[in-house]
Design a protein around this motif. Sequence first.
Motif, PDB file in Angstrom:
ATOM      1  N   ASN A 206      91.024 -88.349  33.000  1.00  0.00           N
ATOM      2  CA  ASN A 206      90.167 -88.682  31.852  1.00  0.00           C
ATOM      3  C   ASN A 206      89.336 -89.915  32.187  1.00  0.00           C
ATOM      4  O   ASN A 206      89.732 -90.752  33.012  1.00  0.00           O
ATOM      5  CB  ASN A 206      91.008 -88.972  30.614  1.00  0.00           C
ATOM      6  CG  ASN A 206      91.745 -87.741  30.115  1.00  0.00           C
ATOM      7  OD1 ASN A 206      91.423 -86.620  30.499  1.00  0.00           O
ATOM      8  ND2 ASN A 206      92.736 -87.945  29.265  1.00  0.00           N
ATOM      9  N   THR A 226      84.810 -90.618  25.502  1.00  0.00           N
ATOM     10  CA  THR A 226      85.987 -90.195  26.248  1.00  0.00           C
ATOM     11  C   THR A 226      85.727 -88.774  26.740  1.00  0.00           C
ATOM     12  O   THR A 226      85.435 -87.876  25.930  1.00  0.00           O
ATOM     13  CB  THR A 226      87.257 -90.207  25.381  1.00  0.00           C
ATOM     14  OG1 THR A 226      87.468 -91.521  24.884  1.00  0.00           O
ATOM     15  CG2 THR A 226      88.470 -89.768  26.181  1.00  0.00           C
ATOM     16  N   SER A 228      87.241 -85.572  28.973  1.00  0.00           N
ATOM     17  CA  SER A 228      88.499 -85.034  29.520  1.00  0.00           C
ATOM     18  C   SER A 228      88.255 -83.668  30.147  1.00  0.00           C
ATOM     19  O   SER A 228      87.511 -82.841  29.592  1.00  0.00           O
ATOM     20  CB  SER A 228      89.546 -84.890  28.414  1.00  0.00           C
ATOM     21  OG  SER A 228      89.722 -86.100  27.726  1.00  0.00           O
TER      22      SER A 228
END
Length: 702
Positions: A206, A226, A228
């Motif tokens: 991540n 973020t 991922s």
Amino acid sequence: MTINMSRNQSRILIVDDDPGTVRALAEILKDIGKVHFTTKSTDAVEMAMSVAPDFIILDVEMPELNGIDVCALIKSNPAFNDVPVLFVTAHSDIDIETRALTAGAIDFIEKPPHPLLVETRVRNYLALKQRTDHLKKLALAVEQSSESVIITDIDGNIEYVNDTFLRNTGYSQQEVIGENPRILASGKTPAETFVELWSALTGGKNWKGEFINRRKDGSEYIELVTISPIRQPDGKITHYLSVQTDITHQKAAEDQIRRLAYFDTLTQLPNRRHFQDRLDQAIAASQRSKRYGVVIIIDFDNFKLINDTWGHSIGERFLCAISMRLRNSCVRAADLIARFGGDEFAFLLEDINDDYTEAARQVEICTQKILRTIDQPIEMNAVEYHITASAGLYLFSNSSDEDVDKAIKRAEAAMYRAKIEGRNRLCFFDPDIQAKQEERAKLEAALHSALVRNQFRIVFQPQIGTDDRVTGAEVLLRWEHPELGMVSPLEFIALAEETGLIIPIGLWVLKSACHQLRRWNNLSGWESFTLSVNISSRQLHQEDFIANVSEIILETGVSAKNLTLELTESAILKNVEDSIEKMNVLKARGLSFSMDDFGTGYSSLSYLKRLPVNELKIDQSFVRDLGIDLGDEVIVRTIIAMGQSLGLSVIAEGVETAFQHELVRGYGCHHFQGYLFGRPQDAKEFESNHFDQSSSLLFPNK
């Protein structure tokens, strides 16, 4: 009706007009969920609304309403759109099956129901519904999230965005699907950020960081992102999920908080806290490089005059103008200038030189430039304002005991010394002067608590009259500190005057002396004994001075005619009219006044004849060299003659030898005080030395 035959939370509704079929199905499904049933098709819809089933089994052929119509009615309610409906029928007919599937059914089972087949189908369809419900919740959460959500393929092409993304960016679904997220790039996100991002993602990790992006309308915003990797069951990464939070307002608030915490709101210069943080780093760097840095503290001279004369708004504009001038013309780009508050500024210069002498020479040149810059007039509203400043400098180096507080404190100490030495100048920190100041600070701290800790005591030095007998005594103050020992009055009286502590201390001395005087006046033969108490300038000019003295006399019950207050010429001259007024009031109440240290001030007959004094005290500095210095003899004779001409008593203090005693008495003085007649003594010793069995006051050396 309900049959609760399972701990499972799944709710199953059976609608069949054949009770035997209902019992058979309930038995089959008892371990799968809570079974609800009805044999009346007309009650099916109402029961569905009440039970909110997870699974429904309907008989196709029922009186009144058939199962297909019941299914259509139930499915017309959006709440039951995703509820699986399984039909039970005794006849297989393509038309019936088509109509049932159209109404919302998912499957058929034949009558009589086969237990394994029914259980397997119900379990499978319930599991499918659970997965569908889970995905639906997930989809709703993503769609309704307050954060932008993007899903891209492995090459970074956008396959999905939620509504929040569309609202935040201003783009439509059609404009972004198939595009790369770089369409949002403003060009202001550091390149290193993208290097770190792809390093993490290609490693299957991540990544979290900040982007400075641009909306469709061109406006910029900051996002906390973020990203991922999305893995398939076999572990292969096929997509990337990006969750983005708009933190533009948060960053602006943080910047504002930081500015408030680290910058002066008036001048926009760094403040003390900012300066301290930077100085801490500079000291550490100096210890590594072995090169000197310097803290310079400057304070404007008489800046208060600008505020008082022209107003604070002009004062603030002046500070801003000076700040701008200093920032632009006095220091290097790497140097720091801060406003500590008021009219105090600080400079931090680093990496100057590894030789102290050369470093001192360079910072002196720089500081002189700062002082010259400040000295230049500033014009505002067609008025020229002119001011100077005093500067203190402290060079810090690789010493292990350097710290932020010490460096600032030492520069400030040097600045205060520059002011004392005449202002508009600079001073380097002097450790010897600092040591004296620290000792003074310790003494001042101890003095603050001396009174409450009962460390003071009074002693009495005898005063001799014309018949060589003791007529009274001067009250003197002594300070006995548990650690410092006996502290000389020469050290602490002046300090008490400066700090204002002389006021409570002086009241304590006066009250203690009056208590003792009352006790002695009650002894036979001591009725006319007097005490002289020194009164400081600060005491005399307090508004409540008369009230305080009167209250002490009343409280102790002492006779005012036996109490003399000693004042110096300098104390009286600070405000002659005020002094005369207060002295007249107290003299009318019976007190006497003595002018102490007479001849050392600016004696003038023009005011002396107006002062309600009863006595002049010849200063001991004139008595000490009698017979040696002709000038002292002339002064002593003059004071005695002056006193006699004004009808005042004259007392010579500091008489230490019989020769001095005889000389002064020969000049016409008849009252004396000094070591020849006795040193200062406590009350008990004084009584022992000067009170004989016949209750007479004696001069012990006679």
